[in-house]
Design a protein around this motif. Structure first.
Motif, PDB file in Angstrom:
ATOM      1  N   ASN A 123      -0.908  -2.021  -7.110  1.00  0.00           N
ATOM      2  CA  ASN A 123       0.195  -1.537  -6.282  1.00  0.00           C
ATOM      3  C   ASN A 123       0.898  -0.371  -6.961  1.00  0.00           C
ATOM      4  O   ASN A 123       1.135  -0.384  -8.173  1.00  0.00           O
ATOM      5  CB  ASN A 123       1.179  -2.667  -5.974  1.00  0.00           C
ATOM      6  CG  ASN A 123       0.894  -3.309  -4.631  1.00  0.00           C
ATOM      7  OD1 ASN A 123       0.729  -2.615  -3.624  1.00  0.00           O
ATOM      8  ND2 ASN A 123       0.823  -4.633  -4.623  1.00  0.00           N
ATOM      9  N   HIS A 124       1.209   0.635  -6.168  1.00  0.00           N
ATOM     10  CA  HIS A 124       1.767   1.868  -6.725  1.00  0.00           C
ATOM     11  C   HIS A 124       2.519   2.654  -5.661  1.00  0.00           C
ATOM     12  O   HIS A 124       2.397   2.379  -4.469  1.00  0.00           O
ATOM     13  CB  HIS A 124       0.646   2.745  -7.301  1.00  0.00           C
ATOM     14  CG  HIS A 124      -0.364   3.214  -6.277  1.00  0.00           C
ATOM     15  ND1 HIS A 124      -1.463   2.453  -5.905  1.00  0.00           N
ATOM     16  CD2 HIS A 124      -0.431   4.341  -5.538  1.00  0.00           C
ATOM     17  CE1 HIS A 124      -2.161   3.113  -4.998  1.00  0.00           C
ATOM     18  NE2 HIS A 124      -1.553   4.272  -4.739  1.00  0.00           N
ATOM     19  N   VAL A 125       3.291   3.625  -6.121  1.00  0.00           N
ATOM     20  CA  VAL A 125       3.773   4.677  -5.230  1.00  0.00           C
ATOM     21  C   VAL A 125       3.006   5.945  -5.576  1.00  0.00           C
ATOM     22  O   VAL A 125       2.547   6.122  -6.717  1.00  0.00           O
ATOM     23  CB  VAL A 125       5.302   4.906  -5.343  1.00  0.00           C
ATOM     24  CG1 VAL A 125       6.063   3.691  -4.836  1.00  0.00           C
ATOM     25  CG2 VAL A 125       5.723   5.249  -6.765  1.00  0.00           C
ATOM     26  N   HIS A 126       2.833   6.790  -4.582  1.00  0.00           N
ATOM     27  CA  HIS A 126       2.099   8.047  -4.747  1.00  0.00           C
ATOM     28  C   HIS A 126       3.122   9.178  -4.691  1.00  0.00           C
ATOM     29  O   HIS A 126       3.971   9.206  -3.806  1.00  0.00           O
ATOM     30  CB  HIS A 126       1.073   8.150  -3.616  1.00  0.00           C
ATOM     31  CG  HIS A 126       0.433   9.494  -3.427  1.00  0.00           C
ATOM     32  ND1 HIS A 126      -0.854   9.777  -3.843  1.00  0.00           N
ATOM     33  CD2 HIS A 126       0.898  10.626  -2.837  1.00  0.00           C
ATOM     34  CE1 HIS A 126      -1.141  11.044  -3.516  1.00  0.00           C
ATOM     35  NE2 HIS A 126      -0.095  11.584  -2.899  1.00  0.00           N
ATOM     36  N   PHE A 127       3.032  10.091  -5.649  1.00  0.00           N
ATOM     37  CA  PHE A 127       3.986  11.187  -5.750  1.00  0.00           C
ATOM     38  C   PHE A 127       3.230  12.499  -5.687  1.00  0.00           C
ATOM     39  O   PHE A 127       2.290  12.721  -6.464  1.00  0.00           O
ATOM     40  CB  PHE A 127       4.736  11.054  -7.082  1.00  0.00           C
ATOM     41  CG  PHE A 127       5.773  12.116  -7.346  1.00  0.00           C
ATOM     42  CD1 PHE A 127       6.615  12.588  -6.354  1.00  0.00           C
ATOM     43  CD2 PHE A 127       5.929  12.623  -8.630  1.00  0.00           C
ATOM     44  CE1 PHE A 127       7.575  13.559  -6.613  1.00  0.00           C
ATOM     45  CE2 PHE A 127       6.893  13.589  -8.908  1.00  0.00           C
ATOM     46  CZ  PHE A 127       7.712  14.060  -7.894  1.00  0.00           C
ATOM     47  N   THR A 151     -10.251  15.233  -3.260  1.00  0.00           N
ATOM     48  CA  THR A 151      -9.639  14.890  -4.539  1.00  0.00           C
ATOM     49  C   THR A 151      -8.205  14.433  -4.298  1.00  0.00           C
ATOM     50  O   THR A 151      -7.601  14.749  -3.277  1.00  0.00           O
ATOM     51  CB  THR A 151      -9.635  16.071  -5.529  1.00  0.00           C
ATOM     52  OG1 THR A 151      -8.871  17.142  -4.967  1.00  0.00           O
ATOM     53  CG2 THR A 151     -11.043  16.554  -5.833  1.00  0.00           C
ATOM     54  N   HIS A 152      -7.717  13.699  -5.257  1.00  0.00           N
ATOM     55  CA  HIS A 152      -6.380  13.113  -5.178  1.00  0.00           C
ATOM     56  C   HIS A 152      -5.339  14.201  -5.451  1.00  0.00           C
ATOM     57  O   HIS A 152      -5.348  14.804  -6.520  1.00  0.00           O
ATOM     58  CB  HIS A 152      -6.310  12.002  -6.232  1.00  0.00           C
ATOM     59  CG  HIS A 152      -5.108  11.151  -6.172  1.00  0.00           C
ATOM     60  ND1 HIS A 152      -4.416  10.793  -7.299  1.00  0.00           N
ATOM     61  CD2 HIS A 152      -4.473  10.570  -5.128  1.00  0.00           C
ATOM     62  CE1 HIS A 152      -3.407  10.019  -6.945  1.00  0.00           C
ATOM     63  NE2 HIS A 152      -3.414   9.862  -5.635  1.00  0.00           N
ATOM     64  N   LYS A 153      -4.449  14.431  -4.489  1.00  0.00           N
ATOM     65  CA  LYS A 153      -3.509  15.561  -4.567  1.00  0.00           C
ATOM     66  C   LYS A 153      -2.147  15.164  -5.122  1.00  0.00           C
ATOM     67  O   LYS A 153      -1.172  15.901  -4.963  1.00  0.00           O
ATOM     68  CB  LYS A 153      -3.331  16.182  -3.180  1.00  0.00           C
ATOM     69  CG  LYS A 153      -4.609  16.715  -2.581  1.00  0.00           C
ATOM     70  CD  LYS A 153      -5.206  17.822  -3.418  1.00  0.00           C
ATOM     71  CE  LYS A 153      -6.360  18.503  -2.683  1.00  0.00           C
ATOM     72  NZ  LYS A 153      -7.069  19.431  -3.580  1.00  0.00           N
ATOM     73  N   SER A 164     -11.227  11.677  -8.024  1.00  0.00           N
ATOM     74  CA  SER A 164     -12.118  11.692  -6.864  1.00  0.00           C
ATOM     75  C   SER A 164     -11.660  10.695  -5.806  1.00  0.00           C
ATOM     76  O   SER A 164     -11.262   9.575  -6.113  1.00  0.00           O
ATOM     77  CB  SER A 164     -13.546  11.341  -7.302  1.00  0.00           C
ATOM     78  OG  SER A 164     -14.363  11.193  -6.172  1.00  0.00           O
ATOM     79  N   ARG A 165     -11.698  11.139  -4.548  1.00  0.00           N
ATOM     80  CA  ARG A 165     -11.485  10.263  -3.397  1.00  0.00           C
ATOM     81  C   ARG A 165     -12.623  10.537  -2.423  1.00  0.00           C
ATOM     82  O   ARG A 165     -12.436  11.094  -1.347  1.00  0.00           O
ATOM     83  CB  ARG A 165     -10.140  10.547  -2.721  1.00  0.00           C
ATOM     84  CG  ARG A 165      -8.900  10.142  -3.531  1.00  0.00           C
ATOM     85  CD  ARG A 165      -8.726   8.638  -3.603  1.00  0.00           C
ATOM     86  NE  ARG A 165      -7.492   8.253  -4.273  1.00  0.00           N
ATOM     87  CZ  ARG A 165      -7.338   8.132  -5.600  1.00  0.00           C
ATOM     88  NH1 ARG A 165      -8.358   8.371  -6.405  1.00  0.00           N
ATOM     89  NH2 ARG A 165      -6.192   7.768  -6.123  1.00  0.00           N
ATOM     90  N   GLY A 166     -13.838  10.184  -2.860  1.00  0.00           N
ATOM     91  CA  GLY A 166     -15.009  10.477  -2.037  1.00  0.00           C
ATOM     92  C   GLY A 166     -15.235  11.974  -1.985  1.00  0.00           C
ATOM     93  O   GLY A 166     -15.437  12.610  -3.012  1.00  0.00           O
ATOM     94  N   VAL A 204      -0.067  11.963  -7.943  1.00  0.00           N
ATOM     95  CA  VAL A 204      -0.238  11.017  -9.033  1.00  0.00           C
ATOM     96  C   VAL A 204       0.267   9.656  -8.553  1.00  0.00           C
ATOM     97  O   VAL A 204       1.254   9.574  -7.816  1.00  0.00           O
ATOM     98  CB  VAL A 204       0.495  11.507 -10.310  1.00  0.00           C
ATOM     99  CG1 VAL A 204       1.985  11.653 -10.097  1.00  0.00           C
ATOM    100  CG2 VAL A 204       0.216  10.606 -11.492  1.00  0.00           C
ATOM    101  N   ASP A 205      -0.473   8.599  -8.917  1.00  0.00           N
ATOM    102  CA  ASP A 205      -0.086   7.241  -8.532  1.00  0.00           C
ATOM    103  C   ASP A 205       0.638   6.573  -9.692  1.00  0.00           C
ATOM    104  O   ASP A 205       0.178   6.632 -10.842  1.00  0.00           O
ATOM    105  CB  ASP A 205      -1.319   6.415  -8.163  1.00  0.00           C
ATOM    106  CG  ASP A 205      -1.998   6.917  -6.907  1.00  0.00           C
ATOM    107  OD1 ASP A 205      -1.333   7.607  -6.109  1.00  0.00           O
ATOM    108  OD2 ASP A 205      -3.197   6.618  -6.739  1.00  0.00           O
ATOM    109  N   LEU A 206       1.745   5.927  -9.374  1.00  0.00           N
ATOM    110  CA  LEU A 206       2.598   5.338 -10.405  1.00  0.00           C
ATOM    111  C   LEU A 206       2.734   3.845 -10.138  1.00  0.00           C
ATOM    112  O   LEU A 206       3.142   3.434  -9.036  1.00  0.00           O
ATOM    113  CB  LEU A 206       3.963   6.024 -10.368  1.00  0.00           C
ATOM    114  CG  LEU A 206       3.846   7.542 -10.633  1.00  0.00           C
ATOM    115  CD1 LEU A 206       5.092   8.277 -10.153  1.00  0.00           C
ATOM    116  CD2 LEU A 206       3.589   7.805 -12.102  1.00  0.00           C
TER     117      LEU A 206
END
Ligand SMILES: [Zn+2]
Length: 135
Positions: free
Chosen positions: A110-114, A27-29, A22-24, A31-33
């Motif tokens: 802290n992450h990168v989003h893929f 939805t998160h499209k 969930s992002r309010g 994956v965060d790494l």
């Protein structure tokens, strides 16, 4: 570091890292790494750099790199780019250095989003791709 070597971001005060989280109202499209700032990040695939973009129109310090291959577009967010549009890359190409998200999101992991879009422009879950590369 290769994306498949990074672990998935767990939940923090700003949300969770998995696909579909969930992002309010959205939805998160992707994956965060988990990734520390200044870590060098390798391309997740072999292909061509098709865009160096801006995740946030109100803060141009953040960047993403898009690599395309066979109709699929692979985007890695929150990297300071070290490649240029039109450049051919492989999985051994460093595409950039991870950026520090904490100035924008206090206390975030802290992450990168893929994220991945198919040839129809639809988001697909990157998780199976990540797992296949880990195997
Ligand atoms: Zn994300």
């Amino acid at each position: 570091m290769h994306l498949h070597e990074m672990s998935e971001r767990k939940c923090d005060g700003h949300g969770c890292g998995h696909y579909g989280a969930s992002r309010g109202t959205r939805t998160h499209k992707g994956v965060d790494l988990n990734c520390k700032p200044l870590t060098v990040v390798y391309s997740p695939v072999a292909g061509t750099v098709t865009k160096i973009g801006y995740p946030y129109s109100d803060d141009l310090s953040f960047r993403y790199v898009e690599i395309s291959d066979q109709g699929y577009a692979f985007r890695v967010f929150y990297v300071d780019p070290m490649v240029e549009k039109g450049q051919k890359v492989s999985k051994t190409t460093i595409i950039g250095e991870a950026q520090d998200l904490r100035p924008r999101y206090s206390g975030i992991t802290n992450h990168v989003h893929f994220e991945i879009k198919n040839a129809d422009g639809e988001y697909v879950d990157p998780t199976p791709v990540m797992l296949a590369q880990r195997a």
